[in-house]
Design an enzyme around this catalytic site. Structure first.
Site, short mmCIF file in Angstrom:
data_model
loop_
_atom_site.label_atom_id
_atom_site.label_comp_id
_atom_site.label_asym_id
_atom_site.label_seq_id
_atom_site.Cartn_x
_atom_site.Cartn_y
_atom_site.Cartn_z
N LYS A 8 0.84 -1.20 0.00
CA LYS A 8 0.00 0.00 0.00
C LYS A 8 0.87 1.24 0.00
CE LYS A 8 -3.90 1.98 2.61
NZ LYS A 8 -4.80 1.78 3.77
N SER A 66 -9.65 1.70 2.79
CA SER A 66 -8.80 2.48 1.92
C SER A 66 -7.74 1.65 1.18
CB SER A 66 -8.10 3.57 2.74
OG SER A 66 -7.27 3.00 3.72
N SER A 75 -9.67 -0.73 7.00
CA SER A 75 -9.16 -0.59 5.64
C SER A 75 -8.46 -1.79 5.04
CB SER A 75 -8.25 0.62 5.55
OG SER A 75 -9.04 1.77 5.48
N1 GLN Z 1 -13.12 4.04 6.55
C1 GLN Z 1 -12.37 4.37 7.71
C2 GLN Z 1 -11.91 5.81 7.65
O1 GLN Z 1 -12.18 6.42 6.69
C3 GLN Z 1 -11.20 3.45 7.89
C4 GLN Z 1 -9.99 3.86 7.15
C5 GLN Z 1 -8.79 3.01 7.47
O2 GLN Z 1 -8.90 1.95 8.10
N2 GLN Z 1 -7.62 3.51 7.09
O3 GLN Z 1 -11.29 6.31 8.53
#
Ligand code: GLN
Length: 486
Positions: free
Chosen positions: A78, A153, A177
């Site tokens: 990532k 994400s 994410s």
């Molecule tokens: N959807 C969650 C957020 O927007 C989780 C994001 C993540 O785990 N990086 O914060």
């Protein structure tokens, strides 16, 4: 069967028996990248040295040297995990041209094992989002239907695995994410216990909640990668002093005697019926193999999304203060004095979602608001953690959906951030309580889109959730993560 269709465990076996070479595996994956990447957009940057690195692994095997079981296996990383010499952007304009001078500890470990980094994968900007649409670069598409989001994400990582554009991938999970895009792309994704994996070199969003995790086509692959990256790291003060893990080696296939708690609050009216049915169906199968299903209640779950967004935004506002145009990253071109430079740099360098969180975080930490929001959220975090501890006194794992719905169309969610936040209800609790959790595919909806079941474990009980997930994978006869007709 092409090599990219195989799991890391299968390829590892083939490499050991000289049935294929690391160069051949990489070739197949590269061909796949050529064929699919135009439709998917999983990557931000490809690793130009991959071929050379694969050759080095082959030479080492030819010399008869003993290599790590994951040597020669392609892995995508990532783009918020630092890679020395390879651009690491967080899918943000702010870091568009940033080349880290060091490797994240997790990256150092995968390199030392001889894994081949295929490239850096797309993410929501600074990992803030659930669709990969907030990326400054481009949206990533779901390999199972390219009109749909891959989740986020870590959408680039999950899509790369499901498209065969890599074999396994690293993601990061602050509030879901790793698990959520794995669920939406039909892959396996695990978020470890807080402290299990070093965060050194993971570009910070909300430091107290996030962990690097693994995505693959099978539970064994996720376990192998987690074994490799887990363990104490003196470079991360929050990394746990723990023994080396051997999850993959100890992986069991039976659900006999497993006590699975099923909390009512994760099956509310906010969860789509097809998701509930798929998870209940999976639990029935586990029950038929000897698992014990118990209905439980975790009432404080109702406060989890609020607590998460307060804590995560508060930490984000502090962590992202470093992008000021002075030390590294983007700097506005025209400005009038220092304050104007800060203002223009941050206005131009960050996208809307990131700005929204910085403003929310600054607000909840401001004097007068801190007691009312931030401190109450921290109290709620304590209560949610205690509720889980209590539940684990008579459950081994807790089962829930990974996400309230299947993947949705690109663009569909853009206008309503609060609605998007509320859908994180299934995943944020594990981050709030620092618990390990895995998402496994549990069927598809009527449109052929994958659905995910989540198994949450007690602190440092990764082996139990991996065993449960593996038992389920065996019942299913494998997961068919790869998208057909791509
Ligand atoms: N959807 C969650 C957020 O927007 C989780 C994001 C993540 O785990 N990086 O914060």
């Amino acid at each position: 069967m092409k090599l990219y269709e195989k799991t890391a465990a299968e390829l590892s076996e083939m490499l050991r028996n000289k049935k294929c070479s690391a160069a051949e595996i990489l070739n197949d994956v590269n061909e796949r990248i050529k064929a699919a990447e135009g439709k998917i957009g999983a990557y931000v940057t490809l690793n130009n040295n991959a071929a050379e690195e694969a050759r080095a692994v082959d030479e080492s095997i030819a010399r008869g040297e003993s290599v790590h079981p994951l040597a020669g296996i392609p892995i995508a990383v990532k783009d918020n995990i630092s890679t020395r010499g390879i651009r690491t952007t967080c899918s943000s304009r702010m870091l568009e041209n940033y080349i880290p001078p060091f490797d994240a500890s997790a990256v150092e470990r995968i390199k030392n094992a001889g894994m081949i980094i295929t490239g850096k994968t797309n993410t929501d900007e600074f990992a803030m989002g659930s669709t990969t649409e907030t990326s400054y670069m481009h949206p990533t598409r779901n390999p199972h239907n390219t009109d749909y989001v891959p989740g986020g994400s870590s959408g680039g990582s999950a899509a790369a695995v499901a498209a065969g554009e890599t074999i396994v991938a690293l993601g990061s999970d602050t509030g879901g994410s790793v698990r959520q895009p794995a669920a939406l792309c039909g892959a396996v994704g695990i978020k470890p216990t807080y402290g299990r994996v070093s965060r050194y070199g993971l570009i910070a969003y909300a430091s107290s909640l996030e962990q690097i995790g693994a995505i693959g086509k099978s539970v064994r692959d996720a376990a192998m990668v987690l074994d490799l990256i887990s363990g104490h790291d003196p470079m991360d003060a929050t990394s746990a002093i723990s023994e080396k893990t051997d999850y993959a080696l100890n992986l069991r296939e039976t659900a006999k005697g497993l006590r699975i708690g099923v909390p009512d609050e994760y099956f509310s009216e906010n969860i789509d019926d097809d998701v509930k049915e798929a998870v209940y169906g999976a639990l029935k199968l586990l029950e038929s193999e000897g698992a014990q299903i118990k209905r439980i209640s975790l009432p404080d779950t109702q406060f989890a999304v609020n607590a998460y967004y307060i804590i995560a935004s508060a930490e984000a506002s502090s962590n992202l203060a470093r992008y000021d145009g002075v030390k590294y990253g983007y700097r506005a071109e025209n400005f009038d004095g220092l304050t104007d430079m800060y203002e223009k740099t941050r206005s131009e360098g960050f996208g809307n979602e990131v700005k929204r969180r910085i403003m929310l975080g600054t607000f909840v930490l401001s004097s007068g608001c801190c007691d009312k929001y931030y401190k109450r959220a921290k109290l709620m975090q304590q209560r949610i953690s205690e509720e889980f501890s209590e539940a684990f006194t008579d459950c081994d794992v807790i089962a829930a959906p990974s996400y309230p719905c299947a993947a949705f169309r690109i663009g569909e969610s853009a206008g309503d951030p609060v609605e998007m936040y509320s859908r994180d209800i299934c995943t944020v609790t594990a981050n709030i309580a620092g618990l390990p959790a895995i998402s496994v595919p549990c069927g598809k909806n009527s449109a052929g889109l994958p659905l995910g079941m989540q198994l949450i474990g007690n602190k440092f009980a990764e082996q139990i959730i991996l065993d449960a997930a593996n038992a389920y994978e065996k019942i299913c006869g494998g997961f068919n993560t790869l998208a057909a007709n791509l």
